[in-house]
Design a protein around this motif. Sequence first.
Motif, PDB file in Angstrom:
ATOM      1  N   HIS A 258       0.832  -1.212   0.000  1.00  0.00           N
ATOM      2  CA  HIS A 258       0.000   0.000   0.000  1.00  0.00           C
ATOM      3  C   HIS A 258       0.862   1.255   0.000  1.00  0.00           C
ATOM      4  O   HIS A 258       0.579   2.221  -0.725  1.00  0.00           O
ATOM      5  N   SER A 259       1.911   1.261   0.827  1.00  0.00           N
ATOM      6  CA  SER A 259       2.734   2.468   0.944  1.00  0.00           C
ATOM      7  C   SER A 259       3.641   2.670  -0.263  1.00  0.00           C
ATOM      8  O   SER A 259       3.859   3.800  -0.692  1.00  0.00           O
ATOM      9  N   LEU A 260       4.173   1.591  -0.817  1.00  0.00           N
ATOM     10  CA  LEU A 260       5.113   1.730  -1.918  1.00  0.00           C
ATOM     11  C   LEU A 260       4.427   1.921  -3.270  1.00  0.00           C
ATOM     12  O   LEU A 260       4.944   2.625  -4.130  1.00  0.00           O
ATOM     13  N   ILE A 261       3.262   1.300  -3.466  1.00  0.00           N
ATOM     14  CA  ILE A 261       2.633   1.314  -4.787  1.00  0.00           C
ATOM     15  C   ILE A 261       1.233   1.898  -4.739  1.00  0.00           C
ATOM     16  O   ILE A 261       0.956   2.961  -5.302  1.00  0.00           O
ATOM     17  N   LEU A 262       0.338   1.211  -4.030  1.00  0.00           N
ATOM     18  CA  LEU A 262      -1.081   1.558  -4.136  1.00  0.00           C
ATOM     19  C   LEU A 262      -1.401   2.926  -3.560  1.00  0.00           C
ATOM     20  O   LEU A 262      -2.346   3.575  -3.996  1.00  0.00           O
ATOM     21  N   ARG A 263      -0.635   3.372  -2.598  1.00  0.00           N
ATOM     22  CA  ARG A 263      -0.889   4.682  -2.003  1.00  0.00           C
ATOM     23  C   ARG A 263      -0.777   5.793  -3.035  1.00  0.00           C
ATOM     24  O   ARG A 263      -1.456   6.813  -2.946  1.00  0.00           O
ATOM     25  N   HIS A 264       0.087   5.603  -4.029  1.00  0.00           N
ATOM     26  CA  HIS A 264       0.281   6.610  -5.058  1.00  0.00           C
ATOM     27  C   HIS A 264      -0.669   6.430  -6.238  1.00  0.00           C
ATOM     28  O   HIS A 264      -0.701   7.279  -7.134  1.00  0.00           O
ATOM     29  N   LEU A 265      -1.400   5.319  -6.257  1.00  0.00           N
ATOM     30  CA  LEU A 265      -2.317   5.060  -7.359  1.00  0.00           C
ATOM     31  C   LEU A 265      -3.783   5.269  -6.977  1.00  0.00           C
ATOM     32  O   LEU A 265      -4.632   5.315  -7.856  1.00  0.00           O
TER      33      LEU A 265
ATOM     34  N   ALA B 243       4.385  10.460 -19.472  1.00  0.00           N
ATOM     35  CA  ALA B 243       4.762  11.339 -18.365  1.00  0.00           C
ATOM     36  C   ALA B 243       3.703  12.362 -18.022  1.00  0.00           C
ATOM     37  O   ALA B 243       3.442  12.596 -16.847  1.00  0.00           O
ATOM     38  N   PRO B 244       3.047  13.015 -18.956  1.00  0.00           N
ATOM     39  CA  PRO B 244       2.026  13.996 -18.564  1.00  0.00           C
ATOM     40  C   PRO B 244       0.856  13.385 -17.815  1.00  0.00           C
ATOM     41  O   PRO B 244       0.160  14.082 -17.098  1.00  0.00           O
ATOM     42  N   GLU B 245       0.637  12.068 -17.952  1.00  0.00           N
ATOM     43  CA  GLU B 245      -0.524  11.473 -17.308  1.00  0.00           C
ATOM     44  C   GLU B 245      -0.358  11.360 -15.807  1.00  0.00           C
ATOM     45  O   GLU B 245      -1.292  11.510 -15.064  1.00  0.00           O
ATOM     46  N   TRP B 246       0.887  11.002 -15.286  1.00  0.00           N
ATOM     47  CA  TRP B 246       1.019  10.773 -13.858  1.00  0.00           C
ATOM     48  C   TRP B 246       2.017  11.672 -13.154  1.00  0.00           C
ATOM     49  O   TRP B 246       2.175  11.614 -11.960  1.00  0.00           O
ATOM     50  N   ARG B 247       2.695  12.534 -13.857  1.00  0.00           N
ATOM     51  CA  ARG B 247       3.714  13.358 -13.218  1.00  0.00           C
ATOM     52  C   ARG B 247       3.151  14.293 -12.148  1.00  0.00           C
ATOM     53  O   ARG B 247       3.816  14.545 -11.148  1.00  0.00           O
ATOM     54  N   PRO B 248       1.914  14.812 -12.214  1.00  0.00           N
ATOM     55  CA  PRO B 248       1.464  15.759 -11.190  1.00  0.00           C
ATOM     56  C   PRO B 248       1.417  15.186  -9.786  1.00  0.00           C
ATOM     57  O   PRO B 248       1.601  15.911  -8.834  1.00  0.00           O
ATOM     58  N   GLY B 249       1.157  13.916  -9.592  1.00  0.00           N
ATOM     59  CA  GLY B 249       1.065  13.442  -8.209  1.00  0.00           C
ATOM     60  C   GLY B 249       1.228  11.963  -8.085  1.00  0.00           C
ATOM     61  O   GLY B 249       0.525  11.336  -7.300  1.00  0.00           O
ATOM     62  N   ALA B 250       2.067  11.343  -8.837  1.00  0.00           N
ATOM     63  CA  ALA B 250       2.187   9.891  -8.809  1.00  0.00           C
ATOM     64  C   ALA B 250       3.066   9.392  -7.686  1.00  0.00           C
ATOM     65  O   ALA B 250       3.259   8.202  -7.555  1.00  0.00           O
ATOM     66  N   GLY B 251       3.602  10.249  -6.855  1.00  0.00           N
ATOM     67  CA  GLY B 251       4.398   9.807  -5.728  1.00  0.00           C
ATOM     68  C   GLY B 251       5.875   9.793  -6.050  1.00  0.00           C
ATOM     69  O   GLY B 251       6.314  10.195  -7.118  1.00  0.00           O
ATOM     70  N   HIS B 252       6.669   9.267  -5.055  1.00  0.00           N
ATOM     71  CA  HIS B 252       8.127   9.321  -5.155  1.00  0.00           C
ATOM     72  C   HIS B 252       8.736   8.021  -5.619  1.00  0.00           C
ATOM     73  O   HIS B 252       9.924   7.948  -5.862  1.00  0.00           O
ATOM     74  N   TRP B 253       7.944   6.964  -5.706  1.00  0.00           N
ATOM     75  CA  TRP B 253       8.502   5.664  -6.072  1.00  0.00           C
ATOM     76  C   TRP B 253       8.306   5.356  -7.552  1.00  0.00           C
ATOM     77  O   TRP B 253       9.199   4.983  -8.261  1.00  0.00           O
ATOM     78  N   LEU B 254       7.050   5.551  -8.077  1.00  0.00           N
ATOM     79  CA  LEU B 254       6.743   5.155  -9.447  1.00  0.00           C
ATOM     80  C   LEU B 254       7.447   5.988 -10.511  1.00  0.00           C
ATOM     81  O   LEU B 254       7.788   5.457 -11.560  1.00  0.00           O
ATOM     82  N   PRO B 255       7.655   7.281 -10.357  1.00  0.00           N
ATOM     83  CA  PRO B 255       8.297   8.033 -11.445  1.00  0.00           C
ATOM     84  C   PRO B 255       9.711   7.591 -11.764  1.00  0.00           C
ATOM     85  O   PRO B 255      10.211   7.859 -12.841  1.00  0.00           O
ATOM     86  N   HIS B 256      10.378   6.863 -10.807  1.00  0.00           N
ATOM     87  CA  HIS B 256      11.786   6.551 -11.020  1.00  0.00           C
ATOM     88  C   HIS B 256      12.063   5.737 -12.267  1.00  0.00           C
ATOM     89  O   HIS B 256      13.022   6.007 -12.970  1.00  0.00           O
ATOM     90  N   PRO B 257      11.255   4.731 -12.612  1.00  0.00           N
ATOM     91  CA  PRO B 257      11.620   3.958 -13.794  1.00  0.00           C
ATOM     92  C   PRO B 257      11.491   4.727 -15.101  1.00  0.00           C
ATOM     93  O   PRO B 257      12.055   4.314 -16.114  1.00  0.00           O
ATOM     94  N   TRP B 258      10.751   5.859 -15.102  1.00  0.00           N
ATOM     95  CA  TRP B 258      10.476   6.546 -16.362  1.00  0.00           C
ATOM     96  C   TRP B 258      11.229   7.861 -16.507  1.00  0.00           C
ATOM     97  O   TRP B 258      11.105   8.551 -17.499  1.00  0.00           O
ATOM     98  N   THR B 259      11.965   8.273 -15.521  1.00  0.00           N
ATOM     99  CA  THR B 259      12.723   9.518 -15.620  1.00  0.00           C
ATOM    100  C   THR B 259      13.929   9.289 -16.517  1.00  0.00           C
ATOM    101  O   THR B 259      14.341   8.170 -16.776  1.00  0.00           O
TER     102      THR B 259
END
Length: 602
Positions: free
Chosen positions: A464-471, A562-578
């Motif tokens: 929940h904290s690593l993935i689902l919390r940001h989704l 990137a425009p779809e989730w960059r506004p608030g996707a959290g600190h874990w998920l953006p890492h693979p796509w930066t």
Amino acid sequence: MLSRLGALLQEAVGAREPSIDLLEAFVEHWKGITNYYIESTDENTPAKKTDIPWRLKQMLDILVYEEKQQAATSEAGPCLEYLLQHKILETLCTLGKAEYPPGMRQQVLQFFSKVLAQVQHPLLHYLNVHRPVQKLLRLGGTVPGSLTEKEEVQFTTVLCSKIQQDPALLTYILEGKKTTGRKKASREATALPKEAAGVKDKDRPHSRAPDRSACGAQALSTQLPAEAEEPGGGTGESNLITSLIGLCKSKKGRVALKAQENLLLLVSVASQAAATYLVQSSPCCPAIVEHLCQLYQSLPAFLDPADVAALEGISWRLPTAPSDEASFPGKEALAAFLGWFDYCDQLITEAHTVVSDALAKAVAEKLFVEILQPQLLHVSEQSVLTATALLTALLRQLRSPALLREAVAFLLGTDPQPAAPEDSPHTLCAHLVRHCDHLSDEISIATLRLFEELLQKPHEQIIHSLILRHLEGRPYVARGSPEPESYEDTLDLEEDPYFTDGFLDSGFQPSTKPPPAPATNPDGKTAVTEIVNRKPRPRLSWRRLDTTHTSTMLMDCSRSAAPEWRPGAGHWLPHPWTPMSPNGLSLRVTSSECCSTACPGF
């Protein structure tokens, strides 16, 4: 004629085998011990070479035989009354403290253990029993590596077994008094002397025997060192808990193992009141955690993560490093630390709920927060690398639910709410996530291994904290849109050993009133779905990488998704796509694989 002959024979047998006065024999043996101190002038003769061990054994045999004779009445016999009235155990404890003759402490410990184990009459409730027991425990706890470790661990085994049978004894052994109902305790402590007085009132032939040794005991007390009386029967710095902890540090493997088993038996008391008393009024949890922290502080300042990972399977029953493993500096210290942590985990697993929660919180506060957290946030790369590797090893050994809960709260926090776009957390979790993109490849890989170990633990808050919390509240697939018939063929996800295909049905459901879904194309798919469906087949990792194909995919993701989730996707998920860092593509793809493993279908 025959009846008269039988009567004569019976009288003859009675005359040749007169009945033995047990009390008189008991007093005679005690007088023999006291007379040795009055008459002996040789201070170097060991206790084994005197008649003291034999006389103590005779006194024990008399007590056991007398109890069997009076089994029907279930009352204390005259010998046991004499033992308590004349404070024989107190005197023996003083003799053991003086260590005169040499080896007397060993004899006293053996006598105490055998009396408490073989005499079935309840003894530890009485002041003249539990007070010398406390004093004897303090004598053993102050001498590390003493020659009486074997007798000390046998003594604590008897005490822990008695507490397991009657948890109410815990307050007597640790403090010598009850926190509630002191008047009742005082009445119980004086009940046996009153019974003895009543026995004296009866016309018994041996009722005057105890008076004959009064002068001997008084003369003995004048020659022995005075023992300061403690108000209220309070204990000093050492008691049953600290004695057991001290014995756990013994260099003798069998002694240390038996002491650990005794402590495990003590904390698993079934009584709620005894468990609460053990937590609130004893040094149980602080002493256990203090030893754990001391073992951690004894480790070298730097340890190679490969060496830490190689020490797998360290158990508290065998806390030694395997001989077939390569040696490295600090190997034995690391094995001792991991072995004691495994023992703490076992204590938390088997202890009463009250003790388990308190001990888990103490480990989290003293070890995780006060020691490991500053090292994880340190600027020194060696400190960060060593602390991360050790924390990964601790997670690998962790099994108890209470300690796992505290570890998850330490690493991920306790906030269950979805992440908001304006959040800028400075938590340990966010710091560790940033370590996945560290300039040091070793720190990045060690941190990814930490998250990999964490994701394998059976705790809902981790996913929940690593993935689902940001989704939560940000659906990337239009709700109500029909699934493609060849959905599984399209994704072709490889089978994962840690998460099953039914993960999405395990209770992690989206919020009941989600926000409006993002705009979709005529086929009902969002940009993210299209990008994910373009994932290489089979899914590639950094070990088997088609560089051209995967680079094209990452560029498509950066442009389209990137425009779809960059506004608030959290600190874990953006890492693979930066964009790729100087570390190269490997860490990005590894992070992407970790996300895909934790959340199938993403």
